[in-house]
Design a protein around this motif. Sequence first.
Motif, PDB file in Angstrom:
ATOM      1  N   UNK A   7       1.570 -15.102   4.752  1.00  0.00           N
ATOM      2  CA  UNK A   7       1.459 -16.554   4.706  1.00  0.00           C
ATOM      3  C   UNK A   7       2.728 -17.242   5.187  1.00  0.00           C
ATOM      4  N   UNK A   8       3.866 -16.559   5.020  1.00  0.00           N
ATOM      5  CA  UNK A   8       5.155 -17.193   5.297  1.00  0.00           C
ATOM      6  C   UNK A   8       5.686 -16.948   6.701  1.00  0.00           C
ATOM      7  N   UNK A   9       4.865 -16.365   7.570  1.00  0.00           N
ATOM      8  CA  UNK A   9       5.308 -16.100   8.924  1.00  0.00           C
ATOM      9  C   UNK A   9       5.869 -14.710   9.139  1.00  0.00           C
ATOM     10  N   UNK A  10       6.168 -14.005   8.062  1.00  0.00           N
ATOM     11  CA  UNK A  10       6.586 -12.611   8.188  1.00  0.00           C
ATOM     12  C   UNK A  10       5.343 -11.709   8.249  1.00  0.00           C
ATOM     13  N   UNK A  11       5.572 -10.397   8.234  1.00  0.00           N
ATOM     14  CA  UNK A  11       4.460  -9.441   8.356  1.00  0.00           C
ATOM     15  C   UNK A  11       4.574  -8.374   7.272  1.00  0.00           C
ATOM     16  N   UNK A  12       3.446  -7.725   7.015  1.00  0.00           N
ATOM     17  CA  UNK A  12       3.513  -6.500   6.224  1.00  0.00           C
ATOM     18  C   UNK A  12       3.004  -5.357   7.090  1.00  0.00           C
ATOM     19  N   UNK A  13       3.502  -4.149   6.808  1.00  0.00           N
ATOM     20  CA  UNK A  13       3.157  -2.972   7.600  1.00  0.00           C
ATOM     21  C   UNK A  13       2.637  -1.888   6.676  1.00  0.00           C
ATOM     22  N   UNK A  14       1.402  -1.435   6.928  1.00  0.00           N
ATOM     23  CA  UNK A  14       0.804  -0.359   6.144  1.00  0.00           C
ATOM     24  C   UNK A  14       0.859   0.955   6.886  1.00  0.00           C
ATOM     25  N   UNK A  15       1.324   2.000   6.214  1.00  0.00           N
ATOM     26  CA  UNK A  15       1.436   3.327   6.816  1.00  0.00           C
ATOM     27  C   UNK A  15       0.765   4.359   5.914  1.00  0.00           C
ATOM     28  N   UNK A  16       0.549   5.551   6.462  1.00  0.00           N
ATOM     29  CA  UNK A  16      -0.242   6.559   5.751  1.00  0.00           C
ATOM     30  C   UNK A  16       0.547   7.853   5.552  1.00  0.00           C
ATOM     31  N   UNK A  17       0.724   8.267   4.290  1.00  0.00           N
ATOM     32  CA  UNK A  17       1.116   9.657   4.051  1.00  0.00           C
ATOM     33  C   UNK A  17      -0.166  10.488   4.023  1.00  0.00           C
ATOM     34  N   UNK A  18      -0.234  11.592   4.751  1.00  0.00           N
ATOM     35  CA  UNK A  18      -1.477  12.358   4.832  1.00  0.00           C
ATOM     36  C   UNK A  18      -1.937  12.782   3.449  1.00  0.00           C
ATOM     37  N   UNK A  19      -3.165  12.407   3.095  1.00  0.00           N
ATOM     38  CA  UNK A  19      -3.808  12.618   1.800  1.00  0.00           C
ATOM     39  C   UNK A  19      -2.906  12.241   0.630  1.00  0.00           C
ATOM     40  N   UNK A  20      -1.938  11.359   0.868  1.00  0.00           N
ATOM     41  CA  UNK A  20      -1.075  10.892  -0.213  1.00  0.00           C
ATOM     42  C   UNK A  20       0.019  11.854  -0.607  1.00  0.00           C
TER      43      UNK A  20
END
Length: 567
Positions: A354-367
Amino acid sequence: MSPTTNATTQAAPARGKRPKRTPKPQGQWKIDGKAPLHHVEEVKQEEDVLAVKQRVIDIYSKQGFDSIPADDIAPRFKWLGIYTQRRQDLGGELTGQVSDAELQDKFLMMRVRIDGGLASPERLRVIGEISRDYARSTADFTDRQNIQLHWLRIEDVPAIWEKLEAVGLTSVLGCGDVPRVILGSPVAGVAAEEIIDATPAIEIIQRDLVPNPEFHNLPRKFKSAISGHSRQDVTHEIQDISFIGSVHPEYGPGFECYVGGGLSTNPMIAQSLGAWVPIDEVPEVWAGVARIFRDYGYRRLRNRARLKFLVAEWGIEKFREVLETEYLGHKLIDGPHQPINPGYRDHIGAHPQKDGKFYLGVKPTVGHTTGEQLIAIAAVAERFGISRIRTTAEKELVFLDVERTDLADLGRALDEVGLFSKPSEWRRNIISCTGLEFCKLAHATTKSRAVELVDELEERIGDIDVPVRIALNGCPNSCARTQVADIGFKGQTVTDAEGNRVEGFQVHLGGSMNVNANFGRKVKGHKVIADEVGDYVVRVVSHFKQQRTPDETFQEWIQRAEEEALK
């Protein structure tokens, strides 16, 4: 005929009909009273279930594992978020054939509770240090936003608790017949797509309600989820109670409430109460539903001691009526039914805040991760000035408050420490439980097999243009959500072609908990040997690619495919 004979004749039941048996008490406190109907219920009533924590600190950590009485190991240790893990020398063919006491090792699993997935570099570093120093560097993100550690010694537990408590974390109430960790949107309060921020409600429940002893003797576990995100990112359909964002035409943003979901051996999809709940009433409604479960839940049989069985027997209308009249003291507001989100529910990739910044989602394989990797992840986050990290119900890590100019560099840095900022569909959509490596309920190895399976599918098939969600579960309890996966593997001991009893799986195909909700199609009599899981997936996916129509999903194809194509 004498009056006595006549009376006897009249009182006799009609020939061929047996008199109705008096139903057995189900252990519902408000109906049957609180007298315990089995040993676990007796143990729960003997003392405050959390009293065992002080014994761990004062006695067991000093005298060792052999000093612990059986009732403290199980069930009481569950309330501390710890279980004994499985002995490494006992195969899956012994599961269910010998007692838990024979299967258990002297090492412990600990579940670190992270309500709402609220992590940080500091928290990940501390868990990483605990993993490195006490847990043989094991650490696994779970689909309930927790982190689990293995190989712990009872002697080290007090020191581990001190380290966790220093950063506002705990394992206490991580397991047991209590409200488990509360799932929340990992991007609550920041996501541009958000309907309403649920964080204040989660904080009140976690701070004021979960620690209350009145919720520490429920019939069994009580799973909760609260999200105001439009993606419906907390698997609300399979929780005991859940709230998802909903906009009322008169009152504005709030929540729709669902109750009675769950998987395991009797899967059920949660039902909507048909009510709209404002955020300031969410804790009250949550507590009311938990109290219904406490007072009316079935306690006689552990395998029926979940809220879903009560909801199924009462029906949703009666459940809402009892909630309103006996527990809330007021009517709930009728509300609209929120359309089901058919798309991705995870948060992989870069997304605007909402504030103009970003979030980044990444994956550890099967956690799966390690202590050293957690420490490295914390260092990367701090290098980019990130103070907020989130765990998710899909075993991802989400980094909040990222500057647009840092997105590419942050993604590369996380890739370098073993995460995946641009995972293939296979890596993105696979999930597994702990499996035979540590779990006393498992028949098959799952986590290492899932890691190998992803590599194999990427090599043999390449990427794919539609999601194919794969779940590997070591037993029927569905911790990895087997019945609602596109390809779900349920661990069993099976017989191979030479007559040997080996690890294997029953297969569920085309399951879903959102669009066209169902618990998967089983191919009659078909089992898969564990070592042949890769070949099986390649074969079925190849048939899909050959037979699919334009824009057809894997689930849609499964519903119409011939059985031969699914073997």
